[in-house]
Design an enzyme around this catalytic site. Sequence first.
Site, short mmCIF file in Angstrom:
data_model
loop_
_atom_site.label_atom_id
_atom_site.label_comp_id
_atom_site.label_asym_id
_atom_site.label_seq_id
_atom_site.Cartn_x
_atom_site.Cartn_y
_atom_site.Cartn_z
CE LYS A 79 -5.99 9.78 -6.77
NZ LYS A 79 -4.84 10.57 -6.26
CB SER A 155 -3.01 8.00 -3.81
OG SER A 155 -3.19 9.31 -4.35
CB SER A 179 -0.74 10.95 -5.52
OG SER A 179 -0.64 10.38 -4.24
N1 GLN Z 1 1.98 9.09 -0.84
C1 GLN Z 1 1.73 10.38 -0.23
C2 GLN Z 1 0.75 10.20 0.90
O1 GLN Z 1 0.49 9.10 1.21
C3 GLN Z 1 1.21 11.32 -1.26
C4 GLN Z 1 -0.21 11.12 -1.57
C5 GLN Z 1 -0.73 12.05 -2.60
O2 GLN Z 1 0.02 12.74 -3.30
N2 GLN Z 1 -2.03 12.10 -2.71
O3 GLN Z 1 0.25 11.12 1.45
#
Ligand code: GLN
Length: 497
Positions: A79, A155, A179
Site C-alpha cells: 500500500k 482504504s 481498511s
Molecule cells: N474507513 C475507515 C475510515 O475511513 C477506516 C479507514 C482505515 O482503516 N484506514 O476512517
Amino acid sequence: MATTDLTACEIRDAVRRREMSAAEATEASLAAIAALDPKIKAFLAIDADGARRRAADIDRRIAAGENVGLLAGVPVAVKDVLCTANGLPTTCGSKILQNWKAPYNAHVIERLLAEGAVIVGKTNMDEFAMGSSTENSAYFTTRNPWDLERVPGGSSGGSAAAVAARMVPLALGSDTGGSIRQPAALCNVVGLKPTYGRVSRYGLVAFASSLDQIGPFARTVRDAALLLQATAGEDPRDSTCVLNKDQPVPDYLDKLDEPVAPLRIGVPREFFGAGLDPEVEKAVRAALAAYEKQGATLVEIGLPHSTEYAIATYYIVATSEASSNLARYDGVHYGYRSSDHTDMIDMYMRSRAQGFGDEVKRRIMLGTYALSAGYYDAYYKNALRVRRLIRSDFEQAFEKVDCIMGPTTPTPAFRMGEKTADPLSMYLSDVYTVSANLAAIAGVSVPCGFTAAGLPVGLQILSGVFTEDRLLRIARMYEREVDWASRVPPTVAEVRP
Ligand code: GLN
C-alpha cells in the site's frame, strides 16, 4: 493452471527447490499486471525494473546455496502509505505527497526485503487511508475485480484488488478502522489486522497512531500467516511495538492445520441487526453452521457499546489524531507547495487547501474541533471513556468465548459513486470493523460466499490481543471445509487463454 494461481507458499517452495525461478514468478506477476491493471487500476506505481533486478539477485543467491528467507521470490504489492526507498514515490493517495520520495524503508519493507520478497509496486488507496472505497484517492478509483462498476472497498482497496485479481499472491495494507478487513471482504480475499503493537508502524505514514496497524492480504489463510510471520516482531523505532521477550512471535504456520477444540464462538446480537443485507447474513450464518458441524458451540453475546457507539467514538478519536498527524504537511517539510501565494502564512494555507482532498479536510476540521479547548471534554475525553467501555465489552466476551464472529461488512461491494455524496453512509460501512481497532484486538476477514449477483461476502473473526496464532487456526478450519478462494473473478478469467 497459471503461475499467478499459485499461492505464496507454493511459489516460495518452488523457488527454493529451483523448480521455478524468482524471475519467472516475477515475470508472471508483471504480465498479469500489464494485462489486468489497465482495467482494475490497483497500482499507483509499478517497479518492473526494480522487481526484475531483485528477482535476478534472489536467483543468484539461491544458486549460490544461500537461504533467502521466508518469502523467497514471492511478488508482493504494498500500500502506498508505506515508505519505500526504491525510487518510487510514497504518495498516500494524496496530491500533497505527489512526487515525494521516502528517504528510508518502513520496518515492514525492510522485513520483506530481508525475507526475499520481490516488491512489484505500490497500491492505490483512499487519501491518507481515509475512506472505504478508494474513491478518495487523489489519482483514480480502483475497481472491484468481481464487478468493475463497483468499489473494491478501502482504504487498502488497491492491495485487496491486486491480490483478488491474482496480480500478486500477497500484499500489505493498513487498518485503522477496517481498511484491511473491509476491502478483503468485498474482494474475496483473506485480510488480517494484527493486534496493536504486533507489527512495527515505523515508516507507515500516520493516520491515527493509536489505531493504525499494518497487516497482510492473501488468497489463503496460510499465505496470510506467512506474511504476518515475515513482518511481526519488535522494532525499537516504534515504541508501541511490543518486545519479543514480552510477546514472542509464535510460529504461525506450524499448527495452522490443527483445529481449535473445543471452540466457543461468540455471536454478537448487535452484529445482526438493522442495516445488514439479507444475503450477507445468509452467507455468514452458513459459515457459522459450518463451524457448528465441526463441533464448535455458538454462544450469543452482547457487545452493547461496540456497535451503537463505535462509529461515533472512532470518528472522534481518528479525526483528532489525524488533525495532529497531518499538521506536518505544510508545503515546507514535504511534498506539494502552492505557487500562487503572497506570504508565508498564505503559502501554508494555499498548499494545504490545494494539496488535500475534501475528505481529508473534513477530518482535519472535525478533529481540530473535537480537540479545541471548549469542546475537548465533551468530545475527545468522552470518546476515550467510551473507547474504554468498548474494550471492556471485548474483555468480558473473551472470558466466555474463544473468538467472535459476524459479518465483516453490512453489504457487499457498492457501486462507484453510490456513497460519495453522503459521508455518513460511507462511514457506516465500517460499523463492524472499527471496534477491533478501538479495542486493539486482532481480527481477520475470510471469504465466506457470494451473493446471487456474484459479489463476495466476508466473515469477520475477532480474537483477543496477541492471539493471531489461534485466530489463524480458526480461520483455517473454515477455509478447509469451504474453499471460496479458488473462484476466479470474471475480469481475470476473460484475459486468460
Ligand atoms: N474507513 C475507515 C475510515 O475511513 C477506516 C479507514 C482505515 O482503516 N484506514 O476512517
